[in-house]
Design a protein around this motif. Structure first.
Motif, short mmCIF file in Angstrom:
data_model
loop_
_atom_site.label_atom_id
_atom_site.label_comp_id
_atom_site.label_asym_id
_atom_site.label_seq_id
_atom_site.Cartn_x
_atom_site.Cartn_y
_atom_site.Cartn_z
N ARG A 127 0.70 -1.15 0.04
CA ARG A 127 -0.09 -0.18 -0.01
C ARG A 127 0.90 1.13 0.02
NH1 ARG A 127 -5.26 -0.14 0.94
NH2 ARG A 127 -5.09 -1.97 2.32
N ASN A 128 1.90 1.12 0.92
CA ASN A 128 2.69 2.45 0.88
C ASN A 128 3.59 2.57 -0.45
OD1 ASN A 128 2.02 2.92 3.50
ND2 ASN A 128 3.89 1.84 4.56
N TRP A 129 3.81 1.52 -1.05
CA TRP A 129 4.68 1.45 -2.45
C TRP A 129 3.45 2.20 -3.55
CZ3 TRP A 129 9.67 1.66 -3.21
CH2 TRP A 129 10.21 1.59 -4.54
N ILE A 130 2.62 1.52 -3.35
CA ILE A 130 1.54 2.03 -4.45
C ILE A 130 1.26 3.61 -4.09
CG2 ILE A 130 -0.75 1.94 -5.10
CD1 ILE A 130 -0.59 -1.25 -4.46
N GLY A 131 1.15 3.97 -3.03
CA GLY A 131 1.23 5.17 -2.45
C GLY A 131 -0.01 6.12 -3.07
N ARG A 132 -1.18 5.85 -2.64
CA ARG A 132 -2.42 6.45 -3.20
C ARG A 132 -2.48 7.59 -2.52
NH1 ARG A 132 -7.67 7.63 -2.44
NH2 ARG A 132 -9.11 7.36 -4.20
N SER A 133 -2.76 8.81 -2.93
CA SER A 133 -3.09 10.00 -2.23
C SER A 133 -4.09 10.83 -2.86
CB SER A 133 -1.75 10.90 -1.96
OG SER A 133 -1.29 11.33 -3.10
N GLU A 134 -4.93 11.64 -1.88
CA GLU A 134 -5.99 12.40 -2.68
C GLU A 134 -5.55 13.88 -2.40
OE1 GLU A 134 -9.62 11.52 -1.00
OE2 GLU A 134 -9.61 9.58 -2.05
N GLY A 135 -5.41 14.94 -3.35
CA GLY A 135 -4.75 16.11 -3.10
C GLY A 135 -5.39 17.03 -4.09
N LEU A 136 -4.62 18.36 -4.19
CA LEU A 136 -5.03 19.35 -5.24
C LEU A 136 -4.03 19.51 -6.00
CD1 LEU A 136 -7.70 20.89 -4.97
CD2 LEU A 136 -6.29 22.73 -3.87
N LEU A 137 -4.26 19.68 -7.35
CA LEU A 137 -3.28 20.23 -8.38
C LEU A 137 -3.56 21.55 -8.34
CD1 LEU A 137 -1.39 18.68 -10.46
CD2 LEU A 137 -3.36 18.94 -11.97
N VAL A 138 -2.47 22.52 -8.19
CA VAL A 138 -2.39 23.83 -8.11
C VAL A 138 -1.60 24.57 -9.10
CG1 VAL A 138 -2.46 25.77 -6.54
CG2 VAL A 138 -3.07 23.87 -5.64
N ARG A 139 -1.92 25.46 -10.02
CA ARG A 139 -1.45 26.28 -10.95
C ARG A 139 -0.84 27.49 -10.23
NH1 ARG A 139 -5.24 27.15 -14.63
NH2 ARG A 139 -3.69 28.19 -16.02
N PHE A 140 0.41 27.63 -10.00
CA PHE A 140 1.06 28.77 -9.72
C PHE A 140 1.60 29.45 -10.65
CE2 PHE A 140 1.28 26.35 -5.81
CZ PHE A 140 1.43 27.26 -4.75
N ALA A 141 0.94 31.09 -10.77
CA ALA A 141 1.39 32.17 -11.75
C ALA A 141 2.88 32.17 -11.68
CB ALA A 141 0.58 32.89 -11.87
N LEU A 142 3.90 32.37 -12.55
CA LEU A 142 5.13 33.05 -12.70
C LEU A 142 5.17 34.66 -12.89
CD1 LEU A 142 6.95 30.22 -14.19
CD2 LEU A 142 6.59 30.18 -12.04
N LYS A 143 5.81 35.07 -11.96
CA LYS A 143 6.07 36.57 -12.36
C LYS A 143 6.71 36.64 -13.53
CE LYS A 143 5.94 39.16 -8.02
NZ LYS A 143 5.06 40.13 -8.59
N PRO A 144 6.19 37.27 -14.62
CA PRO A 144 6.73 37.58 -16.04
C PRO A 144 7.83 37.89 -16.30
CG PRO A 144 4.43 38.30 -15.94
CD PRO A 144 5.02 37.97 -14.62
N GLU A 145 8.60 38.98 -15.51
CA GLU A 145 9.57 39.69 -15.60
C GLU A 145 10.97 38.56 -15.01
OE1 GLU A 145 8.07 41.21 -11.73
OE2 GLU A 145 7.36 40.54 -13.77
N THR A 146 10.38 37.47 -14.35
CA THR A 146 11.44 36.41 -13.73
C THR A 146 11.53 35.27 -14.38
OG1 THR A 146 10.16 35.57 -12.29
CG2 THR A 146 11.22 37.44 -11.39
N ALA A 147 10.51 34.81 -15.15
CA ALA A 147 10.55 33.63 -15.97
C ALA A 147 11.11 33.42 -17.16
CB ALA A 147 8.91 33.35 -16.09
N PRO A 148 11.71 32.53 -17.43
CA PRO A 148 12.43 32.43 -18.97
C PRO A 148 11.24 32.36 -20.10
CG PRO A 148 12.91 30.48 -17.31
CD PRO A 148 11.83 31.21 -16.59
N ASN A 149 11.71 32.56 -21.14
CA ASN A 149 10.69 32.80 -22.22
C ASN A 149 9.69 31.58 -22.63
OD1 ASN A 149 12.00 35.21 -23.00
ND2 ASN A 149 13.10 34.47 -24.59
#
Length: 873
Positions: free
Chosen positions: A222-244
């Protein structure tokens, strides 16, 4: 004339020949009796069997012999897990071909196993290195490919620099190769994968139904299969710091409640954002290259020093547009887990806390333990991961963790960016697809052809097997198939142009992931299994093997059975109904004055009082007695089964392995222990001789007197106990019951010498037969010899299990607790059928009862039959 001493060597050879001549252990698939499939994990043919094998296969044999006597059609086969690196290493060291080395070892080990008297169906013997076996494995690979269960992709893998091959994550132990012990490296290679993740949810869900598996094994899976329930979150990047081209960073978290404690973001060294940032930052590129030297296994990652590199990129907190989080490349983040990126909350994750303490990023606790003042709660060196209430978390303050998780999910699901929700709920698994490509010779060839025009082309099924070439050289490291002048060159089956065979071979755990199904009909030539036959025999009723296979072999086998169901080769999901994991065989270790390990056979002991000293047999040099450890060749604390069998007999070795400790625990091998087992063999031989003389060959009338009845009760009591404990695999308790029965029968035989009871001959005859039949699964050779001594027809191996007479388990008397005014004062023993008046008289005559009543008369006596007596004074 019956010899005075039992001659194990002669008897064991004699009875094994009889069993073989009569084909007693050959299983027929059309047998109408109910089936029972008992299987021990098949061995790797490394050279010789060891005492661990003796213990493992003896346990399985006891079950097989018992179930056969109980009227089951028993399948108890044997084979060889015969591919693998040790054969290639032997080829390099000894200048011998892996095939020659392997089959020579198989011959040796087969003879050793046969000397143990195991009730195996040798007609079903298989070796995974034989083309007649791996041809069907190749067929299933192609069927899996057609069913969408095989993938080929470029991935970061564990590379063993000593064995020159890829290892699955499960095969990396503490950052080292499971066989070579070398520190693994990370490489990117194009590999073949079996899509075990397609069944991740089902593999997890069905663990609860495996109620005859050890809880420890289920938990590990069970630990190896490692099922978890969570949240997929999209963090915005500050445009002036992010690569193209980079605008956001996606993370998966099971702790969205701790978002207000975030101090940094971290991405894996091979994350696209890391690569983009490194394109213009040579120092970051160098850091990424250094991070790749850690293996891909979770254990290696956890033990490595947590290092990071600030990319200069900043992520925006989803609840505060003015809150910027630094984005690091970190060596402890794996691209293969989650999204390859995290947010770090150091207050409630120890790894994150170690990281921020190293880089001075600060800590803000957001979960306060119960009964702690939030205003004074601080975290310095130890993260808090328990329950509590939210603090320092804006609108979440005062909520429980569960309430906060739900609130964060609800709010972020409603937020959108570029017409997409900022967050979504997701189930994630730690389990990753099984990479089966191995860069070595001695393994099952992957039946694929690479064509420049047609791409990846499966070998036509009518051209299977793809057989390994035998004219290979191991003069230099690496895969000989890559260097072979002709084998890898072949015409494309589709266009006919020159093409190349796949030179990677399959992970040997593929070989062992379906062998139990092949055993059901190993002579099939046109397909891996017969659906009706495999469904009739599987699941294996009792599987026996080491706990070290809890994840690799057992999880892969569960996947493979599901894959075989999807492709029509089987009709079930779970391969093993019952699983038993036996303990190891351990032994003292010994060293000479120079610190070199010494074999137990080269050590003698001198005991004076409580002092125990050891000396070398030949030199008389003092020997240091060390700790008790698992038997291993490196520490020379091994015992050769051949020597034990030659000296004491196979039955003695079997008996000691069963008797010393509960089978799930380690057994300590001692010379004194095996000598004691040998003495019991002779004692049984003498006892059966006494009983044979007393029986005089006849059954006679039923026992009527007290001695005869006691004889029958002792036998049936042992019969009931052994039945129960064999069913529960408590073999050491079975041994104890037989010791007890032997003592009882000897005592009763002595008492009977001066008695003149009718039916004693019949009683001792019945008891003798039962004793031998109970002994037969554990010491089968001795049991046959004793059966013959008792003048019984046929073979005890071929005799039905004795029928239990439960009326003989009922005692004539019963002991009842006695209470006076609600408090227990005594016990009273009366006849089981005693009437109320008799019980009352017996109770009132007890001194403890009279004292408790203080001379007062009994106002009422309440007798609860067979349970308790209450006296009201």
């Amino acid at each position: 004339m019956r010899p005075e001493r039992y001659n194990a060597k002669e008897a064991e050879l004699k009875w094994r020949k009889v069993w073989n001549d009569r084909n007693l252990f050959k299983t027929h698939n059309d047998d109408p009796r109910p089936k029972y499939y008992v299987l021990e994990m098949f061995p790797y043919p490394s050279g010789r069997i060891h005492m661990g094998h003796v213990r493992n296969y003896t346990m399985g044999d006891v079950v097989a012999r018992y179930k056969r006597a109980k009227g089951f059609n028993v399948l108890h086969p044997m084979g060889w897990d015969a591919f693998g690196m040790p054969a290639e290493n032997a080829a390099m060291q000894n200048k011998v071909h892996p095939k020659e080395w392997t089959y020579a070892n198989i011959a040796t080990m087969r003879a050793q196993l046969q000397s143990m008297g195991l009730s195996l169906d040798w007609s079903r013997e298989i070796a995974t290195c034989d083309p007649s076996y791996y041809k069907h494995q190749q067929r299933m690979f192609l069927d899996f490919l057609e069913a969408g269960l095989v993938d080929r992709k470029t991935a970061k893998v564990n590379w063993d620099p000593v064995d020159h091959t890829v290892l699955a994550n499960e095969q990396v132990i503490d950052g080292r190769g499971w066989r070579s012990g070398a520190l693994v490296e990370q490489r990117e290679l194009t590999q073949w994968f079996l899509k075990i993740t397609d069944f991740a949810q089902d593999l997890d869900d069905r663990l609860d139904a495996l109620d005859r598996w050890p809880e420890k094994v289920r938990l590990m899976q069970r630990n190896w299969i490692g099922r978890s329930e969570g949240l997929l979150v999209r963090f915005a990047l500050k445009p002036e710091t992010a690569p193209n081209g980079e605008t956001e960073l996606e993370i998966y978290t099971t702790r969205p409640d701790t978002l207000f404690g975030a101090k940094f973001m971290a991405v894996a060294p091979d994350h696209p954002l890391a690569k983009a940032a490194a394109a213009k930052n040579p120092e970051l590129a160098a850091f990424i290259e250094e991070a790749k030297r850690i293996g891909t296994a979770q254990e290696a990652i956890e033990k490595a020093e947590k290092l990071g590199f600030d990319t200069g990129v900043r992520a925006v907190h989803p609840f505060d547009p003015n809150w910027a989080l630094p984005v690091y490349v970190a060596n402890f983040i794996l691209m293969e887990y989650g999204t390859g990126a995290i947010f770090g909350c150091p207050g409630h994750d120890q790894r994150d806390l170690d990281f921020v303490n190293k880089y001075g990023l600060g800590v803000t606790p957001v979960v306060c333990p119960p009964d702690v003042d939030p205003d004074t709660f601080v975290i310095t060196d130890t993260a808090y991961d328990g329950e509590g209430r939210m603090i320092n978390s804006s609108f979440l303050d005062g909520m429980t963790i569960a309430e906060a998780k739900e609130e964060v999910a609800k709010r972020l699901e409603k937020e959108t960016r570029n017409n997409r929700p900022v967050a979504e709920r997701k189930v994630n698994f730690r389990l990753r697809d099984w990479g089966i490509s191995r860069q070595r010779y001695w393994g099952c060839p992957i039946p694929i052809i690479h064509c420049d025009d047609c791409g990846v082309v499966p070998v036509p099924k009518d051209q299977l097997p793809v057989v390994l070439p035998e004219d290979v050289s191991f003069d230099v490291p690496g895969n000989p198939l890559d260097r072979h002048p002709t084998w890898k060159h072949v015409n494309c089956p589709t266009c006919g142009k020159t093409a190349r065979r796949e030179t990677d071979t399959m992970d040997t755990f593929v070989d062992s992931s379906w062998y139990f199904a092949r055993f059901t009909d190993p002579t099939l030539e046109d397909k891996p299994t017969d659906r009706a036959t495999v469904d009739a025999w599987l699941p294996v009723d009792q599987y026996i093997g080491g706990i070290e296979h809890a994840i690799l072999h057992l999880l892969y086998s569960r996947f493979f059975t599901r894959a075989m169901k999807k492709t029509g080769h089987a009709g079930l999901d779970e391969p093993f109904a019952g699983l038993f994991t036996q303990g190891m065989v351990v032994h003292e270790t010994y060293k000479d004055q120079s610190g070199a390990w010494v074999l137990p056979s080269d050590v003698r002991f001198d005991t004076q009082g409580n002092a125990r000293k050891a000396f070398h047999v030949e030199t008389a040099e003092p020997i240091e007695i060390g700790s008790i450890e698992k038997m291993s060749k490196s520490k020379k604390n091994t015992v050769d089964p051949d020597e034990i069998i030659a000296s004491y007999g196979a039955d003695t070795a079997r008996w000691f392995m069963l008797s010393d400790s509960p089978p799930e625990r380690d057994v300590i091998w001692t010379e004194e222990g095996v000598q004691g087992a040998g003495r019991f063999v002779q004692r049984v031989w003498r006892l059966i001789g006494d009983l044979a003389d007393r029986i005089n060959g006849g059954n006679g009338a039923a026992a009527e007197g007290p001695i005869g009845l006691a004889v029958r009760k002792a036998a049936h009591k042992a019969l009931a106990a052994v039945e129960e404990d064999v069913e529960r695999l408590r073999f050491n308790r079975c041994v104890a019951h037989l010791y007890e029965l032997a003592n009882s029968l000897q005592d009763l035989a002595n008492q009977a010498k001066a008695a003149n009871e009718p039916g004693l001959s019949a009683a001792f005859g019945e008891a003798g037969r039962i004793f031998v039949q109970l002994l037969a699964p554990m010491m089968p050779h001795l049991a046959e010899e004793c059966w013959e001594s008792l003048g019984q027809p046929g073979l005890v191996t071929d005799t039905a299990w004795p029928v239990l007479d439960r009326s003989l388990l009922v005692e004539d008397t019963v002991t009842l607790p006695v209470q006076v005014n609600g408090k227990k004062r005594a016990d009273v023993t009366v006849a089981r059928d005693a009437d109320q008046a008799t019980i009352e008289a017996a109770v009132l005559s007890l001194e403890a009862v009279q004292k408790a009543m203080e001379g007062k008369p009994a106002r009422k006596i309440i007798v609860v039959p067979q349970r308790i007596v209450n006296v009201v004074a």
